[in-house]
Motif scaffolding. Structure first.
Motif, PDB file in Angstrom:
ATOM      1  N   ARG A  36     -31.533  67.087  72.192  1.00 33.45           N
ATOM      2  CA  ARG A  36     -31.737  67.084  73.642  1.00 33.45           C
ATOM      3  C   ARG A  36     -33.149  66.625  74.028  1.00 33.45           C
ATOM      4  N   THR A  75     -23.762  61.136  73.342  1.00 28.99           N
ATOM      5  CA  THR A  75     -24.169  62.546  73.227  1.00 28.99           C
ATOM      6  C   THR A  75     -23.525  63.249  72.037  1.00 28.99           C
ATOM      7  N   LEU A  79     -26.176  66.331  71.183  1.00 27.65           N
ATOM      8  CA  LEU A  79     -26.310  67.557  71.985  1.00 27.65           C
ATOM      9  C   LEU A  79     -25.212  68.497  71.511  1.00 27.65           C
ATOM     10  N   GLU A  97     -23.970  72.658  74.851  1.00 27.51           N
ATOM     11  CA  GLU A  97     -24.568  71.359  75.150  1.00 27.51           C
ATOM     12  C   GLU A  97     -23.480  70.300  75.368  1.00 27.51           C
ATOM     13  N   LEU A 200     -26.626  67.892  80.663  1.00 27.15           N
ATOM     14  CA  LEU A 200     -27.211  68.184  79.341  1.00 27.15           C
ATOM     15  C   LEU A 200     -26.482  69.367  78.714  1.00 27.15           C
TER      16      LEU A 200
END
Ligand SMILES: Cc1cc2nc3c(=O)[nH]c(=O)nc-3n(C[C@H](O)[C@H](O)[C@H](O)COP(=O)(O)OP(=O)(O)OC[C@H]3O[C@@H](n4cnc5c(N)ncnc54)[C@H](O)[C@@H]3O)c2cc1C
Length: 323
Positions: A36, A75, A79, A97, A200
């Motif tokens: 992140r 992502t 994350l 996440e 996020l």
């Protein structure tokens, strides 16, 4: 000293590797952040005019064959933290996440003896994608369980938001404060994501239940999918949103379109709202088939089907549709 990305920046990345349809064009660049913090640093380090798009597992996405003149940030795998973050009135809070696969959240909640997350087990995307789409099935939707989300905008600003900040509906999530979109994005560079902010992470609350019941329900829901969806062939789930009071699959089937083909793309014989890649389909094949379905359903049923899948990238001329 200039900042050196600890993640991986690739040029001319075939997006067919990153979308479940296994078709489509290239992204000019693709960044796989380390975590992140790296993602935030990366976004802050990019020139203001560079277009960035966040993609999860690409299970609701078609990138046209002409490609995306942008940097795609992936992502998934980056994350990936999911933890128990306390409790609140609605239950135990999980902090997840954006790159965590939705099915993992379903299993985690079930193992913790929580109820409600089972529907996520069959949604083959990330939590970021589930938040962006308000993904749902079998009577439940992602935002039913959201306590708050943490977002990042194009300028690198991080915010914590609550559901009250969003207009939330069926496969629809948009910030109420439209000013964010206008200020965060250069004119004419509309983002894929809701209003120029990316998710996020999310805090999700699930009530107490029983581990055994939740795991059993997950098995049942997955079995229903295996029975009704063409999971053995590349697809992107439901192509069209269901019109109010009806089902897109019913309308498509009533027009006799099951099995209809365009190049390597075919309307699934198992589920009419799915288009499968039989092998070698181009994004153009898929998009042409989508337009063909829309025209037929409008002509024969008087209903305008709206796509649920997101189609992005440079437009290529869609093939003439044979009537
Ligand atoms: C077999 C199959 C079954 C499916 N069943 C269902 C179902 O039952 N219900 C359902 O709702 N959907 C279903 N889908 C569709 C899809 O899985 C969901 O929409 C899923 O939530 C998409 O997640 P993703 O990570 O793949 O998103 P992607 O396809 O990668 O992205 C979808 C959109 O979300 C945006 N996005 C992704 N991550 C972020 C982020 N972190 N912040 C902001 N925006 C972001 C992208 O820019 C893009 O616009 C199915 C798909 C398949 C292939």
């Amino acid at each position: 000293m200039s900042w050196i990305a600890p993640g991986e920046l690739r040029r001319n990345e075939p997006m067919s590797r990153h979308v479940s349809w296994r078709a489509g064009g290239m992204a000019a660049q693709c960044y796989v952040p380390k975590n992140r913090e790296d993602l935030v640093d990366f976004v802050r380090s990019r020139a203001a005019g560079e277009k960035l798009h966040v993609v999860g597992l690409g299970s609701n996405l078609l990138v046209r064959d002409g490609g995306l003149d942008a940097t795609v940030v992936l992502t998934h795998g980056a994350l990936r933290s999911s933890t128990v973050a306390g409790s609140e009135a609605r239950g135990t809070v999980l902090e997840v996440e954006a790159g965590v696969p939705a099915p993992k959240v379903a299993r985690m909640a079930a193992r913790l003896g929580l109820a409600g997350a089972e529907f996520l087990a069959g949604i083959p995307g990330t939590m970021g994608g589930a938040l962006a789409m308000n993904a749902g099935c079998y009577g439940a939707e992602t935002w039913d369980y959201v306590v708050s989300v943490t977002t990042l905008d194009r300028s690198g600003r991080i915010r914590v938001r609550t559901p009250a900040d969003y207009d939330i509906g069926y496969r629809h999530v948009a910030l109420r404060d439209a000013g964010v979109a206008a200020s965060a994005w250069p004119e004419g560079q509309a983002p894929l994501e809701p209003d120029g902010e990316w998710f996020l992470s999310a805090r999700l609350a699930f009530p107490e239940g029983s581990s055994e019941n939740a795991l059993q329900r997950i098995r049942e829901l997955l079995a229903r999918r295996v029975a009704s969806q063409p999971l053995g062939q590349p697809n992107a789930g439901s192509v069209f949103r269901n019109p109010a009071g009806d089902h897109a699959a019913r309308l498509i089937e009533s027009c006799g379109l099951k099995g209809e083909r365009e190049g390597g793309a075919e309307v699934s014989r198992k589920h009419a709202n799915f288009i499968v890649n039989r092998g070698g389909a181009s994004a153009r094949d898929i998009e042409t088939l989508i337009r063909k379905i829309q025209e037929r359903v409008l002509r024969e049923c008087g209903v305008s089907l709206v796509t649920e899948v997101r189609i992005v990238g440079k437009p290529l001329e869609v093939k003439e549709i044979a009537q």
